[in-house]
Design an enzyme around this catalytic site. Structure first.
Site, PDB file in Angstrom:
ATOM      1  N   ARG A 104      65.047  32.586  41.497  1.00  0.00           N
ATOM      2  CA  ARG A 104      64.302  32.446  40.271  1.00  0.00           C
ATOM      3  C   ARG A 104      62.920  32.729  41.011  1.00  0.00           C
ATOM      4  O   ARG A 104      62.616  32.714  42.111  1.00  0.00           O
ATOM      5  CB  ARG A 104      64.226  31.183  39.960  1.00  0.00           C
ATOM      6  CG  ARG A 104      65.457  30.540  39.175  1.00  0.00           C
ATOM      7  CD  ARG A 104      65.414  31.426  37.324  1.00  0.00           C
ATOM      8  NE  ARG A 104      66.333  31.260  36.701  1.00  0.00           N
ATOM      9  CZ  ARG A 104      67.344  31.876  36.595  1.00  0.00           C
ATOM     10  NH1 ARG A 104      67.606  33.135  37.083  1.00  0.00           N
ATOM     11  NH2 ARG A 104      68.358  31.602  35.663  1.00  0.00           N
TER      12      ARG A 104
ATOM     13  N   HIS B  35      65.251  41.354  35.845  1.00  0.00           N
ATOM     14  CA  HIS B  35      66.312  40.398  35.809  1.00  0.00           C
ATOM     15  C   HIS B  35      67.640  41.009  35.192  1.00  0.00           C
ATOM     16  O   HIS B  35      68.130  40.285  34.201  1.00  0.00           O
ATOM     17  CB  HIS B  35      65.802  39.229  34.830  1.00  0.00           C
ATOM     18  CG  HIS B  35      66.410  37.877  35.099  1.00  0.00           C
ATOM     19  ND1 HIS B  35      65.854  36.623  34.777  1.00  0.00           N
ATOM     20  CD2 HIS B  35      67.871  37.675  35.278  1.00  0.00           C
ATOM     21  CE1 HIS B  35      66.829  35.729  35.284  1.00  0.00           C
ATOM     22  NE2 HIS B  35      68.073  36.336  35.475  1.00  0.00           N
TER      23      HIS B  35
HETATM   24  P1  NDP Z   1      75.446  26.977  42.327  1.00  0.00           P
HETATM   25  O1  NDP Z   1      74.993  25.635  41.546  1.00  0.00           O
HETATM   26  O2  NDP Z   1      76.982  27.260  42.155  1.00  0.00           O
HETATM   27  O3  NDP Z   1      75.047  27.140  43.789  1.00  0.00           O
HETATM   28  C1  NDP Z   1      73.521  26.704  44.184  1.00  0.00           C
HETATM   29  C2  NDP Z   1      73.374  26.893  45.922  1.00  0.00           C
HETATM   30  O4  NDP Z   1      72.152  26.449  46.040  1.00  0.00           O
HETATM   31  C3  NDP Z   1      74.414  25.818  46.363  1.00  0.00           C
HETATM   32  O5  NDP Z   1      74.751  26.406  47.634  1.00  0.00           O
HETATM   33  C4  NDP Z   1      73.465  24.589  46.630  1.00  0.00           C
HETATM   34  O6  NDP Z   1      74.068  23.976  47.732  1.00  0.00           O
HETATM   35  C5  NDP Z   1      72.008  25.298  47.110  1.00  0.00           C
HETATM   36  N1  NDP Z   1      71.205  24.535  46.867  1.00  0.00           N
HETATM   37  C6  NDP Z   1      70.519  24.220  45.909  1.00  0.00           C
HETATM   38  N2  NDP Z   1      69.494  23.290  46.112  1.00  0.00           N
HETATM   39  C7  NDP Z   1      69.077  23.571  47.416  1.00  0.00           C
HETATM   40  C8  NDP Z   1      68.260  23.030  48.393  1.00  0.00           C
HETATM   41  N3  NDP Z   1      67.061  22.154  48.022  1.00  0.00           N
HETATM   42  N4  NDP Z   1      67.942  23.430  49.780  1.00  0.00           N
HETATM   43  C9  NDP Z   1      69.359  24.255  50.136  1.00  0.00           C
HETATM   44  N5  NDP Z   1      70.201  24.751  49.184  1.00  0.00           N
HETATM   45  C10 NDP Z   1      70.257  24.382  47.960  1.00  0.00           C
HETATM   46  O7  NDP Z   1      74.676  28.236  41.482  1.00  0.00           O
HETATM   47  P2  NDP Z   1      75.315  29.831  41.387  1.00  0.00           P
HETATM   48  O8  NDP Z   1      75.552  30.273  42.676  1.00  0.00           O
HETATM   49  O9  NDP Z   1      75.944  29.885  40.204  1.00  0.00           O
HETATM   50  O10 NDP Z   1      73.764  30.433  41.101  1.00  0.00           O
HETATM   51  C11 NDP Z   1      72.530  30.395  41.884  1.00  0.00           C
HETATM   52  C12 NDP Z   1      71.402  30.627  41.087  1.00  0.00           C
HETATM   53  O11 NDP Z   1      71.359  32.059  41.278  1.00  0.00           O
HETATM   54  C13 NDP Z   1      71.188  30.165  39.789  1.00  0.00           C
HETATM   55  O12 NDP Z   1      70.843  28.982  39.550  1.00  0.00           O
HETATM   56  C14 NDP Z   1      70.228  31.264  39.264  1.00  0.00           C
HETATM   57  O13 NDP Z   1      68.916  30.963  39.417  1.00  0.00           O
HETATM   58  C15 NDP Z   1      70.352  32.629  40.034  1.00  0.00           C
HETATM   59  N6  NDP Z   1      71.269  33.559  39.386  1.00  0.00           N
HETATM   60  C16 NDP Z   1      70.342  34.834  39.057  1.00  0.00           C
HETATM   61  C17 NDP Z   1      70.887  35.846  38.415  1.00  0.00           C
HETATM   62  C18 NDP Z   1      69.882  37.102  38.038  1.00  0.00           C
HETATM   63  O14 NDP Z   1      70.552  37.904  37.452  1.00  0.00           O
HETATM   64  N7  NDP Z   1      68.964  37.429  38.908  1.00  0.00           N
HETATM   65  C19 NDP Z   1      72.189  35.813  37.881  1.00  0.00           C
HETATM   66  C20 NDP Z   1      72.797  34.598  38.096  1.00  0.00           C
HETATM   67  C21 NDP Z   1      72.474  33.453  38.730  1.00  0.00           C
HETATM   68  P3  NDP Z   1      75.039  23.036  47.878  1.00  0.00           P
HETATM   69  O15 NDP Z   1      76.290  23.877  48.079  1.00  0.00           O
HETATM   70  O16 NDP Z   1      75.107  22.155  49.107  1.00  0.00           O
HETATM   71  O17 NDP Z   1      75.019  22.323  46.608  1.00  0.00           O
HETATM   72  C1  OXD Z   2      70.883  33.851  35.424  1.00  0.00           C
HETATM   73  C2  OXD Z   2      71.832  34.528  34.716  1.00  0.00           C
HETATM   74  O1  OXD Z   2      71.032  32.563  35.803  1.00  0.00           O
HETATM   75  O2  OXD Z   2      71.669  35.521  34.175  1.00  0.00           O
HETATM   76  O3  OXD Z   2      69.812  34.531  35.888  1.00  0.00           O
HETATM   77  O4  OXD Z   2      72.940  34.137  34.679  1.00  0.00           O
END
Ligand code: NDP
Ligand code: OXD
Length: 308
Positions: free
Chosen positions: A223, A271
């Site tokens: 993000r 995005h």
């Molecule tokens: P998940 O919720 O499955 O995973 C989030 C990960 O981030 C976990 O490993 C979590 O740790 C880690 N995390 C969260 N907070 C912290 C912190 N404070 N310090 C260290 N690690 C942290 O999410 P997804 O993998 O499904 O998606 C991740 C993000 O990718 C989404 O929230 C979105 O913002 C972004 N995204 C962007 C897209 C795009 O098109 N650009 C598309 C899809 C997603 P833990 O495993 O220990 O809980």
């Molecule tokens: C996001 C998505 O989280 O497109 O950005 O899924």
């Protein structure tokens, strides 16, 4: 019983078809065409407007039409309503493709050759093996793990960083501030795959960038709020970073006058790194609906306090 669908971006028709096929006994209504708000039991939404949220008086689960959930104002939902993240293989595969492309571009020097081509320069500089190129993944959730698997299959060396530091086969997993320092110090490319939360806001600032390996490449597919834009530009200008591949921004669409558009070592995409695919996304929605109906724990339920 009905599901309400809303997205300002996605075409509702492929979703309506896929949901009808997975959940034939559920009416699918595309907001604002809702014949009976009291019949809404499920919502599949991206950036839901206030009027939609106000109509969810009897909703049993809200599914995010995105992996991130920062577009849903949790406080506007009736108390106790569960929110589930979109976790589906189509989206994860797209992200793995995007990050693999960025890793190959950096490791093989394809950006460099594109710049050379503009001035007719033949700069023969073959890359080494991908195993000598270290990729650090910040965030090892559903998507981070899929990215790690794709990069590992392509031969890259991988480290990951997550809040809990849970072990993953084939990945050096770090946790905590010290772990982040170790990952940044060894990574030739750093990839942000974190959710937007109070803890991750502004993570990539001058201090973070000073701790990266000099000349590293940076990719943000998490993000825009993770990054202090001015600090990132400074790190690119003084050579601390070799390049930035940015898919997400503090303001989207990225304003026309933002310096990222014109910076020679910034690649901007709108995005599009990964979006949910209706056919596989509808299967994920069905898993939530089935769990609600059977009184089972909901898959990928968001911890509303933690923010992901
Ligand atoms: P998940 O919720 O499955 O995973 C989030 C990960 O981030 C976990 O490993 C979590 O740790 C880690 N995390 C969260 N907070 C912290 C912190 N404070 N310090 C260290 N690690 C942290 O999410 P997804 O993998 O499904 O998606 C991740 C993000 O990718 C989404 O929230 C979105 O913002 C972004 N995204 C962007 C897209 C795009 O098109 N650009 C598309 C899809 C997603 P833990 O495993 O220990 O809980
Ligand atoms: C996001 C998505 O989280 O497109 O950005 O899924």
């Amino acid at each position: 019983m009905a599901l309400v669908f809303h997205s300002p971006l996605d075409d509702p028709e492929p979703w309506r078809r896929a949901l009808a096929s997975e959940l034939p006994d559920l009416d699918v209504w595309v907001w604002p065409h809702v014949p009976d708000p009291a019949a809404i039991a499920f919502a599949l939404v991206y950036r839901p407007p206030p009027a939609l949220l106000a109509s969810l008086k009897h909703v049993r689960a809200v599914v995010s039409l995105a992996a991130g959930v920062d577009h849903i104002p949790f406080a506007a939902l009736p108390s106790g309503v569960p929110v589930c993240r979109m976790v589906e293989p189509g989206l994860a595969a797209q992200m793995a493709d995007y990050v693999l492309h960025a890793a190959l571009t950096a490791q093989r020097g394809f950006d460099h050759y594109a710049r050379c081509a503009t001035v007719g320069q033949w700069d023969w500089a073959p890359a080494g093996a991908p195993s000598a190129f270290h990729v650090g993944l910040l965030g090892l959730g559903a998507i981070g793990r899929a990215v790690a698997a794709r990069l590992a299959a392509a031969g890259f060396s991988i480290s990951g960083w997550s809040r809990l530091g849970r072990t993953i086969a084939g990945v050096v997993v770090e946790g905590g501030a010290d772990g982040l320092d170790r990952l940044l110090a060894r990574s030739d490319m750093v990839v942000l795959l974190l959710p937007a939360t109070a803890e991750t806001a502004g993570l990539v600032d001058a201090r973070f960038l000073q701790r990266t390996k000099r000349g590293a490449h940076f990719v943000n597919v998490g993000r825009g709020e993770h990054v202090v834009d001015a600090d990132l530009l400074r790190a690119l200008d003084d050579g601390q970073l070799a390049s930035a591949t940015l898919d997400v921004f503090r303001v989207e669409p990225l304003p026309a006058d933002h310096p990222f558009w014109r910076h020679p070592r910034v690649r901007v995409t709108p995005h599009v790194a990964a979006t949910p695919v209706p056919e596989t996304g509808a299967v994920a929605v069905r898993a939530v609906v089935d769990a609600v109906r059977n009184g089972l724990p909901l898959p990928h339920r968001v911890d509303l306090e933690r923010g992901y």
